[in-house]
Design a protein around this motif. Sequence first.
Motif, short mmCIF file in Angstrom:
data_model
loop_
_atom_site.label_atom_id
_atom_site.label_comp_id
_atom_site.label_asym_id
_atom_site.label_seq_id
_atom_site.Cartn_x
_atom_site.Cartn_y
_atom_site.Cartn_z
N VAL A 1 0.85 -1.19 0.00
CA VAL A 1 0.00 0.00 0.00
C VAL A 1 0.88 1.23 0.00
CG1 VAL A 1 -1.81 1.27 1.20
CG2 VAL A 1 -1.75 -1.22 1.35
N LYS A 2 0.46 2.25 -0.76
CA LYS A 2 1.17 3.53 -0.77
C LYS A 2 0.16 4.65 -0.59
CE LYS A 2 4.49 6.23 -3.49
NZ LYS A 2 3.92 7.54 -3.11
N SER A 3 0.29 5.38 0.50
CA SER A 3 -0.55 6.55 0.72
C SER A 3 0.13 7.77 0.12
CB SER A 3 -0.78 6.76 2.22
OG SER A 3 -1.51 5.66 2.76
N PRO A 4 -0.61 8.82 -0.25
CA PRO A 4 -0.01 10.01 -0.86
C PRO A 4 1.11 10.58 0.00
CG PRO A 4 -2.39 10.11 -1.02
CD PRO A 4 -2.08 8.93 -0.16
N GLY A 5 2.25 10.84 -0.64
CA GLY A 5 3.38 11.43 0.06
C GLY A 5 4.20 10.45 0.87
N GLU A 6 3.84 9.16 0.84
CA GLU A 6 4.57 8.15 1.61
C GLU A 6 5.13 7.08 0.69
OE1 GLU A 6 2.14 6.59 4.71
OE2 GLU A 6 1.44 8.56 5.40
N ALA B 1 1.24 -4.60 3.22
CA ALA B 1 -0.12 -4.59 3.77
C ALA B 1 -0.26 -5.73 4.78
CB ALA B 1 -1.14 -4.76 2.65
N THR B 2 -1.06 -5.49 5.83
CA THR B 2 -1.36 -6.51 6.83
C THR B 2 -2.88 -6.60 6.99
OG1 THR B 2 -1.41 -5.04 8.76
CG2 THR B 2 0.76 -5.85 8.03
N THR B 3 -3.32 -7.53 7.79
CA THR B 3 -4.77 -7.65 8.03
C THR B 3 -5.33 -6.42 8.74
OG1 THR B 3 -4.29 -8.84 10.09
CG2 THR B 3 -4.71 -10.17 8.12
N ASP B 4 -4.45 -5.64 9.40
CA ASP B 4 -4.91 -4.44 10.12
C ASP B 4 -4.87 -3.19 9.24
OD1 ASP B 4 -5.25 -5.88 12.51
OD2 ASP B 4 -3.11 -5.69 12.99
N THR B 5 -4.34 -3.29 8.04
CA THR B 5 -4.24 -2.12 7.16
C THR B 5 -5.63 -1.62 6.78
OG1 THR B 5 -2.13 -2.87 6.24
CG2 THR B 5 -3.39 -1.27 4.94
N VAL B 6 -5.84 -0.31 6.89
CA VAL B 6 -7.09 0.33 6.49
C VAL B 6 -6.80 1.23 5.28
CG1 VAL B 6 -8.97 1.88 7.17
CG2 VAL B 6 -7.99 0.28 8.84
N LEU B 7 -7.48 0.97 4.19
CA LEU B 7 -7.23 1.70 2.94
C LEU B 7 -8.07 2.96 2.83
CD1 LEU B 7 -7.17 -1.34 0.47
CD2 LEU B 7 -5.22 -0.23 1.59
N ARG B 8 -7.51 3.93 2.07
CA ARG B 8 -8.23 5.16 1.76
C ARG B 8 -8.41 5.26 0.25
NH1 ARG B 8 -4.56 9.49 4.93
NH2 ARG B 8 -3.04 8.57 3.48
N TYR B 9 -9.31 6.13 -0.19
CA TYR B 9 -9.63 6.24 -1.62
C TYR B 9 -8.40 6.61 -2.45
CZ TYR B 9 -14.66 5.94 -0.78
OH TYR B 9 -15.91 5.50 -0.43
N ASP B 10 -7.56 7.48 -1.90
CA ASP B 10 -6.42 7.95 -2.69
C ASP B 10 -5.17 7.10 -2.50
OD1 ASP B 10 -6.12 8.73 -0.09
OD2 ASP B 10 -5.69 10.85 -0.51
N ASP B 11 -5.29 5.97 -1.82
CA ASP B 11 -4.15 5.04 -1.72
C ASP B 11 -3.91 4.35 -3.06
OD1 ASP B 11 -3.70 5.57 0.94
OD2 ASP B 11 -4.76 3.80 1.68
N ILE B 12 -2.70 3.86 -3.23
CA ILE B 12 -2.36 2.99 -4.36
C ILE B 12 -2.01 1.64 -3.78
CG2 ILE B 12 -0.73 2.53 -6.23
CD1 ILE B 12 -0.42 5.55 -6.54
N ILE B 13 -2.55 0.57 -4.35
CA ILE B 13 -2.30 -0.77 -3.84
C ILE B 13 -1.70 -1.66 -4.92
CG2 ILE B 13 -4.10 -0.64 -2.07
CD1 ILE B 13 -5.93 -2.27 -3.90
N ILE B 14 -0.90 -2.62 -4.48
CA ILE B 14 -0.38 -3.67 -5.36
C ILE B 14 -1.14 -4.95 -5.02
CG2 ILE B 14 1.61 -5.01 -6.12
CD1 ILE B 14 1.90 -2.08 -6.79
N VAL B 15 -1.79 -5.52 -6.04
CA VAL B 15 -2.61 -6.71 -5.85
C VAL B 15 -1.98 -7.87 -6.61
CG1 VAL B 15 -4.91 -7.69 -6.13
CG2 VAL B 15 -4.66 -5.26 -5.67
N ALA B 16 -1.98 -9.05 -6.00
CA ALA B 16 -1.40 -10.24 -6.63
C ALA B 16 -2.44 -11.35 -6.71
CB ALA B 16 -0.19 -10.72 -5.85
#
Length: 219
Positions: free
Chosen positions: A182-187, A192-207
């Motif tokens: 997961v990549k949040s803006p500016g970071e 990612a873990t089971t506790d990760t909470v995503l936001r609309y403007d996040d970028i994710i890598i899916v496999a």
Amino acid sequence: MADRRHDPVVVIGLGRFGSSLALELAEQGTEVLAVDHRPKIVQALAGQLTHIATADSTDIEALRQLGVPDFYRAVVAIGSDIEASILTTSLLVELGIDDIWAKAISRQHGRILERIGAHHVVLPEHDMGERVAHLVAGRMLDYIQVDENFALAKTHPPRELVGVSLGETRLRSKYAVTVVCVKSPGEDFTYATTDTVLRYDDIIIVAGRVDKVERFAEL
């Protein structure tokens, strides 16, 4: 088993693909012997590559004189001349090269290269076309197929994944894919873990499997 990653590499054929490959390997610190039968191409690259030679790679004696049998790894990057590509690959097999990579311009060409002994066959134009097709047709930001039926996709999270932990989404059981990073803006990207909470403007890598990744990206 010895680590052969930094062993010298011979690159035969210095068209767009071969020259880019040779220059990138050299930039990474790998010793490269670059070979092409066209003097103008060799002359143009002579200032950028330390070891470069004009030679006919379909002549086994020419390859021997260049010391090619001493290399562990070789890349046949010859483009449209299929006959030269096949003959060069077969000569590298005859010379006992342990790790042969060969460029193919079609799947049929690739199958022939595999049959005569190439250990790895790449289809750069086909692979890039496939990748771009996924980007043009879908909502992916990037796409890489890492095996015949397994892919990684960079995308934004769908609405149903936003605001809740990944563990609660039951993503793997519902869609048979995994959010890896997961990549949040500016970071920077983080795992990612089971506790990760995503936001609309996040970028994710899916496999996942190709069809599952494509289906998920269209949510």
